[in-house]
Write a protein that holds these residues in place. Structure first.
Motif, PDB file in Angstrom:
ATOM      1  N   ASP A 259      38.211  31.380  38.271  1.00 15.97           N
ATOM      2  CA  ASP A 259      37.934  30.329  37.720  1.00 15.97           C
ATOM      3  C   ASP A 259      36.540  29.989  38.953  1.00 15.97           C
ATOM      4  O   ASP A 259      35.380  29.111  38.425  1.00 15.97           O
ATOM      5  CB  ASP A 259      38.801  29.535  38.385  1.00 15.97           C
ATOM      6  CG  ASP A 259      40.004  29.688  37.371  1.00 15.97           C
ATOM      7  OD1 ASP A 259      40.213  30.856  36.973  1.00 15.97           O
ATOM      8  OD2 ASP A 259      41.142  28.867  37.389  1.00 15.97           O
ATOM      9  N   ASP A 262      33.429  31.711  37.693  1.00 17.33           N
ATOM     10  CA  ASP A 262      32.826  30.652  36.582  1.00 17.33           C
ATOM     11  C   ASP A 262      32.021  29.431  36.674  1.00 17.33           C
ATOM     12  O   ASP A 262      31.654  28.974  36.076  1.00 17.33           O
ATOM     13  CB  ASP A 262      34.350  30.553  35.404  1.00 17.33           C
ATOM     14  CG  ASP A 262      34.413  29.720  34.586  1.00 17.33           C
ATOM     15  OD1 ASP A 262      33.844  30.030  33.741  1.00 17.33           O
ATOM     16  OD2 ASP A 262      34.332  28.684  34.207  1.00 17.33           O
ATOM     17  N   THR A 336      35.517  36.643  32.742  1.00 19.13           N
ATOM     18  CA  THR A 336      34.759  35.829  33.134  1.00 19.13           C
ATOM     19  C   THR A 336      32.808  35.775  32.559  1.00 19.13           C
ATOM     20  O   THR A 336      32.357  34.926  32.597  1.00 19.13           O
ATOM     21  CB  THR A 336      34.537  35.411  34.412  1.00 19.13           C
ATOM     22  OG1 THR A 336      35.966  35.194  34.686  1.00 19.13           O
ATOM     23  CG2 THR A 336      33.830  34.273  35.043  1.00 19.13           C
ATOM     24  N   HIS A 340      30.810  34.374  29.431  1.00 22.68           N
ATOM     25  CA  HIS A 340      28.862  33.594  29.521  1.00 22.68           C
ATOM     26  C   HIS A 340      28.248  34.451  29.111  1.00 22.68           C
ATOM     27  O   HIS A 340      26.590  34.616  29.698  1.00 22.68           O
ATOM     28  CB  HIS A 340      29.001  33.836  31.258  1.00 22.68           C
ATOM     29  CG  HIS A 340      29.820  32.282  31.766  1.00 22.68           C
ATOM     30  ND1 HIS A 340      29.696  30.894  31.194  1.00 22.68           N
ATOM     31  CD2 HIS A 340      30.959  32.603  32.273  1.00 22.68           C
ATOM     32  CE1 HIS A 340      30.271  30.254  32.144  1.00 22.68           C
ATOM     33  NE2 HIS A 340      30.893  30.796  32.516  1.00 22.68           N
TER      34      HIS A 340
END
Ligand code: AHR
Length: 500
Positions: A259, A262, A336, A340
């Protein structure tokens, strides 16, 4: 516990750039010498490259390999690695306090790339060197003939130019540990001037400027904004580097670290687009996440080797042995990156062989796969095509340093040519299994092919040269009703679902 991933064939996020399945070979430890190159080893070919290693690199389907560093590059003289091997100088490698014999240089690496079915991503020394040496190397590599340097390449056995397309303008220049470390203004100017000159020599190249060495650097994100204010027009990508570790043995929190990755990506995109707006530019700067992995196991031993036993040739350095939970975090980091895919166009798992690596090469034995080999291979083999806009609803949990961590992280891709949909999912809840629903809308019919899974009762299980404890298994345990597929994800598991 429940989680649901909904995707729709018409809602695509991005065509994934296959260069996100890149890796990294640095002149560091036993990555080059004793890793990809070991003349005299039973599996060595006529050039001294280990075929057992090449076979595993091929299985990983690695798209690009960054070379020759890393910290190493910041005091490297590329000219030391050309010409007759017997005449190449031995040098001090200031980054890792090792002895560099220069038996492998740009020619050897280009040959190895061809054999391994991958492309080189070249990095330049902008630590102790500058515009002139970067231009010299580019001319040597990419100019066809008729100049001193291109003819020297031909004399050294390479008639055709190497044609390297991707170049990194230095390495981690924000880091005080870097030889030739610079301020953001110094580096931004140098990147801009080097890039401008290089594109005169070969306008087809793409350039990566150094971003921050990690999310916690005190100069982040001002570094990105300032560097791009100087070099926006000359560069194409900005780099991100990030390694994670589980030093406190807090596995729940460790698995929440993707996270942070991210958030790092989101912040760098924001910095790029801030400069874009300021410059009224139509051009987008994309992201090159060209160093990422788990790295912490070998720390103490490396410190001892570097401080107390310096200047060895190819010492064992950064030889992390990876656990099952490390493989889960690597899987989460891959998800992740895929999520993206609209802005992250290049990524390199650092590194490839022996040094924080998915592949280990025994000096007097064979090559073998670490735990982290498998999620990378699954992603690289099956995670191709279009990333579908993921709508994920999941139960959450808190960890010591993270709030609202989703139990499940997941992403789906549609590979048009193969007509296949692949869902990657990690259950990072360490106590509970989770009922996972995949709602694959707009695809019809949807035939379930297989469920590849990695699970283990022991989060600290590792592999070795013999009797690996962490390997994937194939299941057929999915309840699929016309593209609404349900499966119980075991606590702490990496999952790949394939549909057609
Ligand atoms: O990959 C190991 C090292 O990590 C690299 O040399 C450097 O760029 C980073 O700090």
């Amino acid at each position: 516990k429940k989680a649901k991933l909904t995707v729709d064939r018409d809602f695509s996020k991005a065509k994934l750039d296959e260069r996100i399945y890149g890796s990294f070979i640095e002149h560091l430890g036993r990555a080059v010498y004793g890793g990809i190159y070991q003349p005299g080893h039973p599996s060595a070919d006529e050039e001294g490259f280990r075929k057992d290693v090449i076979n595993l690199v091929k299985a990983l389907n690695v798209s690009v390999v960054r070379y020759p560093g890393g910290n190493f590059v910041s005091s490297y003289r590329w000219e030391d690695g050309i010409g007759p091997v017997s005449q190449r100088p031995k040098r001090l490698d200031l980054a890792w306090k090792s002895l560099e014999t220069n038996e492998v240089g740009v020619h050897e690496f280009a040959h190895w790339c061809k054999k391994a079915g991958t492309q080189a991503m070249m990095s330049l020394n902008l630590g102790t060197r500058g515009v002139a040496e970067a231009c010299d190397l580019l001319e040597y590599c990419n100019h066809p003939s008729g100049t001193y340097l291109s003819d020297l390449r031909i004399k050294n056995g390479e008639k055709e130019p190497f044609g390297f397309r991707l170049w990194c303008l230095g390495n981690e220049m924000d880091g005080p540990w870097q030889i030739g470390h610079k301020t953001m203004d110094e580096y931004g100017r140098l990147a801009s001037e080097t890039g401008r000159a290089m594109k005169v020599i070969d306008p087809s190249i793409e350039l990566v400027a150094c971003g921050s060495s990690n999310l916690l650097m005190p100069t982040f994100p001002q570094w990105e904004a300032t560097v791009l204010e100087h070099a926006y027009d000359e560069v194409d990508y900005i780099s991100l580097h990030q390694y994670y570790g589980n030093k406190d043995n807090d596995s729940e929190d460790f698995l929440a670290l993707s996270d942070d990755m991210d958030q790092f990506i989101r912040s760098v995109i924001a910095a790029c687009d801030f400069v874009k707006a300021k410059k009224r530019s139509r051009k987008y700067i994309n992201l090159s996440f060209d160093e990422w992995n788990v790295w912490f196991h070998s720390g103490e031993q490396d410190k001892d080797t570097i401080e107390n036993h310096p200047w060895q040739q190819a010492p064992a350095l950064l030889e992390d042995i990876y656990t099952f939970e490390d493989a889960l975090l690597v899987g989460l980091m891959l998800i992740t990156l895929m999520k993206h895919g609209d802005r992250v166009k290049i990524a390199c798992m650092a590194q490839l062989v022996n040094v924080i690596a998915p592949i280990m090469a025994e000096k007097d034995g064979g090559a073998w796969c670490q735990t982290i080999f498998y999620p990378f291979m699954h992603a690289s083999v099956f995670g191709r095509g279009t990333v579908l806009e993921p709508v994920l609803v999941s139960d959450c949990h808190d960890t010591s340093h993270h709030e609202d961590v989703t139990d499940v992280e997941a992403v789906a891709l549609y590979h048009e040519e193969a007509g296949e949909i692949t869902v990657f999912a990690v259950n990072r809840n360490l106590s509970d299994d989770v009922e996972f629903t995949m709602d694959l809308r707009g695809f019809s019919p949807v035939i379930f092919l297989e469920h590849i899974v990695m699970e283990n009762e022991n989060l600290k299980a590792v592999n070795g040269p013999d009797n690996p404890q962490v390997t994937p298994a194939v299941r057929r345990d999915v309840d699929n009703d016309h593209g609404k597929a349900v499966c119980l994800l075991k606590r702490a598991s990496w999952n790949v679902f394939r549909f057609q």
